[in-house]
Design a protein around this motif. Structure first.
Motif, short mmCIF file in Angstrom:
data_model
loop_
_atom_site.label_atom_id
_atom_site.label_comp_id
_atom_site.label_asym_id
_atom_site.label_seq_id
_atom_site.Cartn_x
_atom_site.Cartn_y
_atom_site.Cartn_z
N LEU A 86 0.87 -1.16 0.00
CA LEU A 86 0.00 0.00 0.00
C LEU A 86 0.91 1.22 0.00
O LEU A 86 1.79 1.34 0.87
N THR A 129 -16.22 -2.34 1.32
CA THR A 129 -15.04 -1.48 1.15
C THR A 129 -13.88 -2.10 1.92
O THR A 129 -14.07 -2.86 2.86
N ILE A 146 -7.88 4.92 6.38
CA ILE A 146 -7.77 4.91 4.92
C ILE A 146 -8.74 3.83 4.45
O ILE A 146 -8.85 2.77 5.08
N THR A 148 -11.13 2.23 0.73
CA THR A 148 -11.50 2.35 -0.68
C THR A 148 -12.74 3.24 -0.75
O THR A 148 -13.53 3.30 0.19
N GLN A 149 -12.90 3.93 -1.89
CA GLN A 149 -14.04 4.84 -2.03
C GLN A 149 -15.34 4.11 -2.30
O GLN A 149 -16.41 4.71 -2.24
N PRO A 155 -8.38 -5.44 -2.41
CA PRO A 155 -7.75 -4.12 -2.37
C PRO A 155 -6.85 -3.86 -3.57
O PRO A 155 -6.60 -2.71 -3.93
N THR A 161 -10.17 3.03 -6.06
CA THR A 161 -9.72 4.36 -5.63
C THR A 161 -9.81 4.43 -4.12
O THR A 161 -10.64 3.77 -3.50
N TRP A 162 -8.96 5.25 -3.53
CA TRP A 162 -8.80 5.30 -2.08
C TRP A 162 -9.09 6.69 -1.54
O TRP A 162 -9.08 7.68 -2.27
N GLN A 163 -9.32 6.75 -0.23
CA GLN A 163 -9.56 8.00 0.48
C GLN A 163 -9.00 7.88 1.90
O GLN A 163 -8.72 6.78 2.36
N TYR A 164 -8.81 9.02 2.55
CA TYR A 164 -8.33 8.99 3.94
C TYR A 164 -9.21 9.89 4.80
O TYR A 164 -9.88 10.81 4.30
N ILE A 176 -2.90 7.02 -3.59
CA ILE A 176 -2.89 5.74 -2.87
C ILE A 176 -3.19 4.60 -3.84
O ILE A 176 -4.12 4.68 -4.64
N SER A 177 -2.39 3.53 -3.72
CA SER A 177 -2.63 2.33 -4.52
C SER A 177 -2.17 1.10 -3.75
O SER A 177 -1.30 1.19 -2.87
#
Length: 183
Positions: A86, A129, A146, A148-149, A155, A161-164, A176-177
């Motif tokens: 990650l 998620t 953190i 996933t959207q 994962p 796509t990701w978010q925090y 983020i990936s």
């Protein structure tokens, strides 16, 4: 169906409407065909497990219903990577970046990943998620910093796509990936 198996056909091939043999069998309620196809998917074809091909196809095409159906039938952890990295977040939760390895424990019937030598975890929530928790107690509460959207089979799935969490709201972070170590 037996002829398809004996001929070592590509069981993930789609017809002109986008359906596979498994799709047609499942949609039509042909349980004997479904069982036969599942058995075939567990056999090795052309030096590669057909079940891996089928699960990868469902995961990459975003067909969560069929992926879940296969996973619920006991075909588990075949597609899931053993470890991934990650990366990309350099802000508030940068300490959560790093290499994660699959644990034996499962959460919500999906793999639980733990960061090497740290108490950080990645797990799939009941809503589908994936979330990154800074300690094990957060996993039990489905809490993290953190995520996933949206729902994702894994994962490391393409297009995730990701978010925090910034302390008051979720903020998208395109940097983020999750990358499979073996990819």
């Amino acid at each position: 169906t037996q002829m398809l198996i004996e001929a070592e056909s590509d069981l993930t091939a789609k017809d002109k409407w986008g359906d596979t043999a498994m799709d047609l069998a499942m949609d039509s309620g042909h349980t004997a065909c479904v069982a036969l196809l599942e058995e075939a998917m567990q056999q090795v074809s052309h030096g590669r497990s057909v079940v891996i091909v089928a699960l990868r196809f469902y995961a990459e095409s975003g067909d969560e219903a069929r992926l879940t159906a296969l996973l619920e039938r006991g075909i588990v952890d075949v597609l899931a990577t053993d470890e991934f990295i990650l990366s990309g977040h350099t802000g508030l939760h940068a300490k959560l970046m790093g290499e994660y390895k699959m644990e034996e424990e499962r959460v919500n019937e999906y793999p639980l990943y733990k960061k090497a030598e740290e108490d950080h975890y990645i797990f799939r929530t009941k809503s589908g998620t994936w979330m990154v928790a800074s300690k094990r107690a957060h996993v039990d509460r489905s809490a993290g910093f953190i995520a996933t959207q949206g729902p994702a089979p894994l994962p490391t799935s393409e297009g995730v796509t990701w978010q925090y969490w910034d302390g008051s709201k979720w903020v998208p972070d395109d940097a983020i990936s999750a990358i499979d170590v073996k990819a």
